[in-house]
Design a protein around this motif. Structure first.
Motif, PDB file in Angstrom:
ATOM      1  N   MET A   1      56.454 -14.953  18.869  1.00 24.82           N
ATOM      2  CA  MET A   1      57.029 -13.767  18.228  1.00 24.82           C
ATOM      3  C   MET A   1      56.464 -12.442  19.296  1.00 24.82           C
ATOM      4  O   MET A   1      55.537 -12.418  19.598  1.00 24.82           O
ATOM      5  N   LYS A   2      57.590 -11.881  19.703  1.00 32.31           N
ATOM      6  CA  LYS A   2      57.657 -10.856  20.760  1.00 32.31           C
ATOM      7  C   LYS A   2      56.806  -9.736  20.060  1.00 32.31           C
ATOM      8  O   LYS A   2      57.104  -9.237  18.855  1.00 32.31           O
ATOM      9  N   ALA A   3      55.723  -9.034  20.770  1.00 34.42           N
ATOM     10  CA  ALA A   3      54.976  -8.015  20.288  1.00 34.42           C
ATOM     11  C   ALA A   3      55.826  -6.619  19.899  1.00 34.42           C
ATOM     12  O   ALA A   3      56.787  -6.386  20.766  1.00 34.42           O
ATOM     13  N   LEU A   4      55.554  -6.141  18.916  1.00 37.35           N
ATOM     14  CA  LEU A   4      56.115  -4.816  18.805  1.00 37.35           C
ATOM     15  C   LEU A   4      55.229  -3.753  19.220  1.00 37.35           C
ATOM     16  O   LEU A   4      54.112  -3.637  19.013  1.00 37.35           O
ATOM     17  N   HIS A   5      55.798  -2.907  20.414  1.00 38.10           N
ATOM     18  CA  HIS A   5      54.979  -1.998  20.844  1.00 38.10           C
ATOM     19  C   HIS A   5      55.092  -0.689  20.255  1.00 38.10           C
ATOM     20  O   HIS A   5      56.338  -0.114  20.073  1.00 38.10           O
ATOM     21  N   VAL A   6      54.043  -0.110  20.123  1.00 38.08           N
ATOM     22  CA  VAL A   6      53.769   1.181  19.066  1.00 38.08           C
ATOM     23  C   VAL A   6      53.185   2.138  19.960  1.00 38.08           C
ATOM     24  O   VAL A   6      52.075   1.997  20.322  1.00 38.08           O
ATOM     25  N   VAL A   7      53.536   3.601  19.868  1.00 40.16           N
ATOM     26  CA  VAL A   7      52.612   4.676  20.142  1.00 40.16           C
ATOM     27  C   VAL A   7      52.686   5.574  19.131  1.00 40.16           C
ATOM     28  O   VAL A   7      53.447   5.572  18.071  1.00 40.16           O
ATOM     29  N   LEU A   8      51.277   6.247  18.936  1.00 33.77           N
ATOM     30  CA  LEU A   8      50.977   6.917  17.697  1.00 33.77           C
ATOM     31  C   LEU A   8      50.914   8.384  18.200  1.00 33.77           C
ATOM     32  O   LEU A   8      50.238   8.812  19.080  1.00 33.77           O
ATOM     33  N   ASP A  21      42.990   1.529  14.926  1.00 33.09           N
ATOM     34  CA  ASP A  21      42.019   0.111  14.356  1.00 33.09           C
ATOM     35  C   ASP A  21      42.654  -0.474  13.449  1.00 33.09           C
ATOM     36  O   ASP A  21      42.377  -1.896  13.496  1.00 33.09           O
ATOM     37  N   TYR A  22      43.301  -0.067  12.435  1.00 26.75           N
ATOM     38  CA  TYR A  22      44.203  -0.902  11.422  1.00 26.75           C
ATOM     39  C   TYR A  22      45.244  -1.975  12.252  1.00 26.75           C
ATOM     40  O   TYR A  22      45.252  -2.942  11.870  1.00 26.75           O
ATOM     41  N   LEU A  23      45.989  -1.288  12.975  1.00 21.75           N
ATOM     42  CA  LEU A  23      46.969  -1.984  13.564  1.00 21.75           C
ATOM     43  C   LEU A  23      46.788  -2.986  14.740  1.00 21.75           C
ATOM     44  O   LEU A  23      47.229  -4.096  14.929  1.00 21.75           O
ATOM     45  N   ASP A  24      45.110  -2.808  15.259  1.00 22.00           N
ATOM     46  CA  ASP A  24      44.932  -3.547  16.415  1.00 22.00           C
ATOM     47  C   ASP A  24      44.624  -4.832  16.005  1.00 22.00           C
ATOM     48  O   ASP A  24      44.305  -5.708  16.511  1.00 22.00           O
ATOM     49  N   GLN A  25      44.419  -4.945  14.361  1.00 23.63           N
ATOM     50  CA  GLN A  25      44.043  -6.195  13.899  1.00 23.63           C
ATOM     51  C   GLN A  25      45.244  -6.776  13.133  1.00 23.63           C
ATOM     52  O   GLN A  25      45.338  -8.007  12.773  1.00 23.63           O
ATOM     53  N   VAL A  26      46.628  -6.475  13.443  1.00 18.42           N
ATOM     54  CA  VAL A  26      47.626  -7.095  12.962  1.00 18.42           C
ATOM     55  C   VAL A  26      48.430  -7.739  14.195  1.00 18.42           C
ATOM     56  O   VAL A  26      48.851  -7.284  15.280  1.00 18.42           O
ATOM     57  N   PRO A  27      48.696  -9.137  13.805  1.00 20.76           N
ATOM     58  CA  PRO A  27      49.120  -9.985  15.044  1.00 20.76           C
ATOM     59  C   PRO A  27      50.610  -9.439  15.136  1.00 20.76           C
ATOM     60  O   PRO A  27      51.332  -8.880  14.005  1.00 20.76           O
ATOM     61  N   GLY A  28      51.006  -9.472  16.146  1.00 21.95           N
ATOM     62  CA  GLY A  28      52.292  -9.092  16.622  1.00 21.95           C
ATOM     63  C   GLY A  28      52.712  -7.674  16.746  1.00 21.95           C
ATOM     64  O   GLY A  28      53.811  -7.288  17.069  1.00 21.95           O
ATOM     65  N   VAL A  29      51.624  -6.592  16.865  1.00 21.93           N
ATOM     66  CA  VAL A  29      51.596  -5.234  16.919  1.00 21.93           C
ATOM     67  C   VAL A  29      50.688  -5.031  18.076  1.00 21.93           C
ATOM     68  O   VAL A  29      49.511  -5.261  17.945  1.00 21.93           O
ATOM     69  N   GLN A  30      51.421  -4.300  19.108  1.00 19.23           N
ATOM     70  CA  GLN A  30      50.760  -3.916  19.976  1.00 19.23           C
ATOM     71  C   GLN A  30      50.571  -2.011  20.383  1.00 19.23           C
ATOM     72  O   GLN A  30      51.782  -1.563  20.452  1.00 19.23           O
ATOM     73  N   LEU A 118      51.770  -0.754   7.943  1.00 16.41           N
ATOM     74  CA  LEU A 118      52.503  -2.410   8.163  1.00 16.41           C
ATOM     75  C   LEU A 118      53.934  -2.628   7.645  1.00 16.41           C
ATOM     76  O   LEU A 118      54.714  -3.129   7.978  1.00 16.41           O
ATOM     77  N   SER A 119      54.164  -2.043   6.496  1.00 20.18           N
ATOM     78  CA  SER A 119      55.423  -2.503   5.645  1.00 20.18           C
ATOM     79  C   SER A 119      56.479  -1.667   6.365  1.00 20.18           C
ATOM     80  O   SER A 119      57.537  -2.412   6.419  1.00 20.18           O
ATOM     81  N   ALA A 120      56.200  -0.579   6.742  1.00 20.93           N
ATOM     82  CA  ALA A 120      57.193   0.163   7.609  1.00 20.93           C
ATOM     83  C   ALA A 120      57.591  -0.520   9.007  1.00 20.93           C
ATOM     84  O   ALA A 120      58.700  -0.666   9.170  1.00 20.93           O
ATOM     85  N   LEU A 121      56.754  -1.091   9.523  1.00 24.98           N
ATOM     86  CA  LEU A 121      56.570  -1.924  10.981  1.00 24.98           C
ATOM     87  C   LEU A 121      57.575  -3.200  10.728  1.00 24.98           C
ATOM     88  O   LEU A 121      58.081  -3.511  11.388  1.00 24.98           O
ATOM     89  N   MET A 122      57.165  -3.690   9.445  1.00 22.74           N
ATOM     90  CA  MET A 122      57.961  -4.882   9.061  1.00 22.74           C
ATOM     91  C   MET A 122      59.442  -4.613   8.965  1.00 22.74           C
ATOM     92  O   MET A 122      60.222  -5.344   9.425  1.00 22.74           O
ATOM     93  N   ALA A 123      59.917  -3.416   8.222  1.00 20.14           N
ATOM     94  CA  ALA A 123      61.332  -3.002   7.887  1.00 20.14           C
ATOM     95  C   ALA A 123      61.934  -2.850   9.563  1.00 20.14           C
ATOM     96  O   ALA A 123      62.886  -3.157   9.632  1.00 20.14           O
ATOM     97  N   VAL A 124      60.897  -2.212  10.454  1.00 20.24           N
ATOM     98  CA  VAL A 124      61.446  -2.186  11.731  1.00 20.24           C
ATOM     99  C   VAL A 124      62.027  -3.323  12.581  1.00 20.24           C
ATOM    100  O   VAL A 124      63.096  -3.555  12.867  1.00 20.24           O
TER     101      VAL A 124
END
Length: 216
Positions: A1-8, A21-30, A118-124
């Motif tokens: 699965m392609k990683a979802l690239h995120v900036v904060l 720190d939370y998102l770094d633990q989520v597979p598929g999220v960078q 994470l729920s929001a990123l899953m919606a994305v």
């Protein structure tokens, strides 16, 4: 699965660090980068576009891109291929609805569980919109919180924007220039907001907003 690239983007370092720190633990999220000012984020995104920008709604101390609805509209207009998630303490339904109308993919309330990010990123990833669970259901609050919420929810998005800048120390003329409105219009909107919050003067207005953390 392609990683979802995120900036904060958030001006509170604790919020940034916790979310990263939370998102770094989520597979598929960078998480590619974190920023504390709007200018830093925009300059970076111009060079390398992420899939998602998660941005705080209230970003003070940036005179170039400011914050609030003006910043969100700029991001949507300038980076149409990037999904925008807005992180905020604001639960005013008119303002949240205005954000969705503008085109954001989701609004995440800071008072909700961090897992909602994470729920929001899953919606994305599913190419759908995310809506916070507490948007329309704010149960279990005491009488003071209910009164405060009702007063804030009565503010229009434009009145809220004017108050936010005023409480930050800007003059009517500065707000008018920043929001591209006449000084008379800004003054009318500030006075209307004061009536809705039931405060009689500028000193009471500032104290009310600060003591109740309205613009955190």
């Amino acid at each position: 699965m392609k990683a979802l690239h995120v900036v904060l983007l958030d001006d509170h370092q604790v919020v940034l660090a916790g979310m990263k720190d939370y998102l770094d633990q989520v597979p598929g999220v960078q998480v590619d980068a974190t920023f504390s000012t709007s200018s830093e984020l925009i300059n970076n995104v111009r060079k390398q576009k992420p899939d998602v920008i998660i941005t705080d709604y209230s970003m003070p101390k940036d005179d170039v891109y400011t914050d609030g609805m003006k910043l969100i509209a700029y991001l949507l207009r300038t980076f149409p291929d990037v999904k925008i998630l807005v992180l905020t303490m604001i639960s005013n339904q008119m303002i949240v609805s205005a954000l969705y109308d503008a085109g954001v993919t989701g609004v995440i309330f800071k008072q909700d569980n961090l897992s909602e990010v994470l729920s929001a990123l899953m919606a994305v990833r599913a190419n759908t919109r995310y809506y916070p669970p507490s948007f329309k259901t704010n149960m279990g609050v005491d009488e003071h919180e209910t009164t405060l919420r009702d007063r804030i929810n009565n503010l229009s998005p434009r009145e809220y924007e004017v108050l936010r800048h005023f409480v930050a120390g800007e003059s009517i003329s500065q707000i008018a220039e920043k929001l591209n409105r006449s000084a008379k219009t800004v003054s009318i909107q500030k006075n209307a907001a004061m009536r809705k919050l039931n405060v009689d003067n500028n000193q009471e207005l500032i104290r009310y907003c600060v003591e109740n953390n309205i613009f955190v």
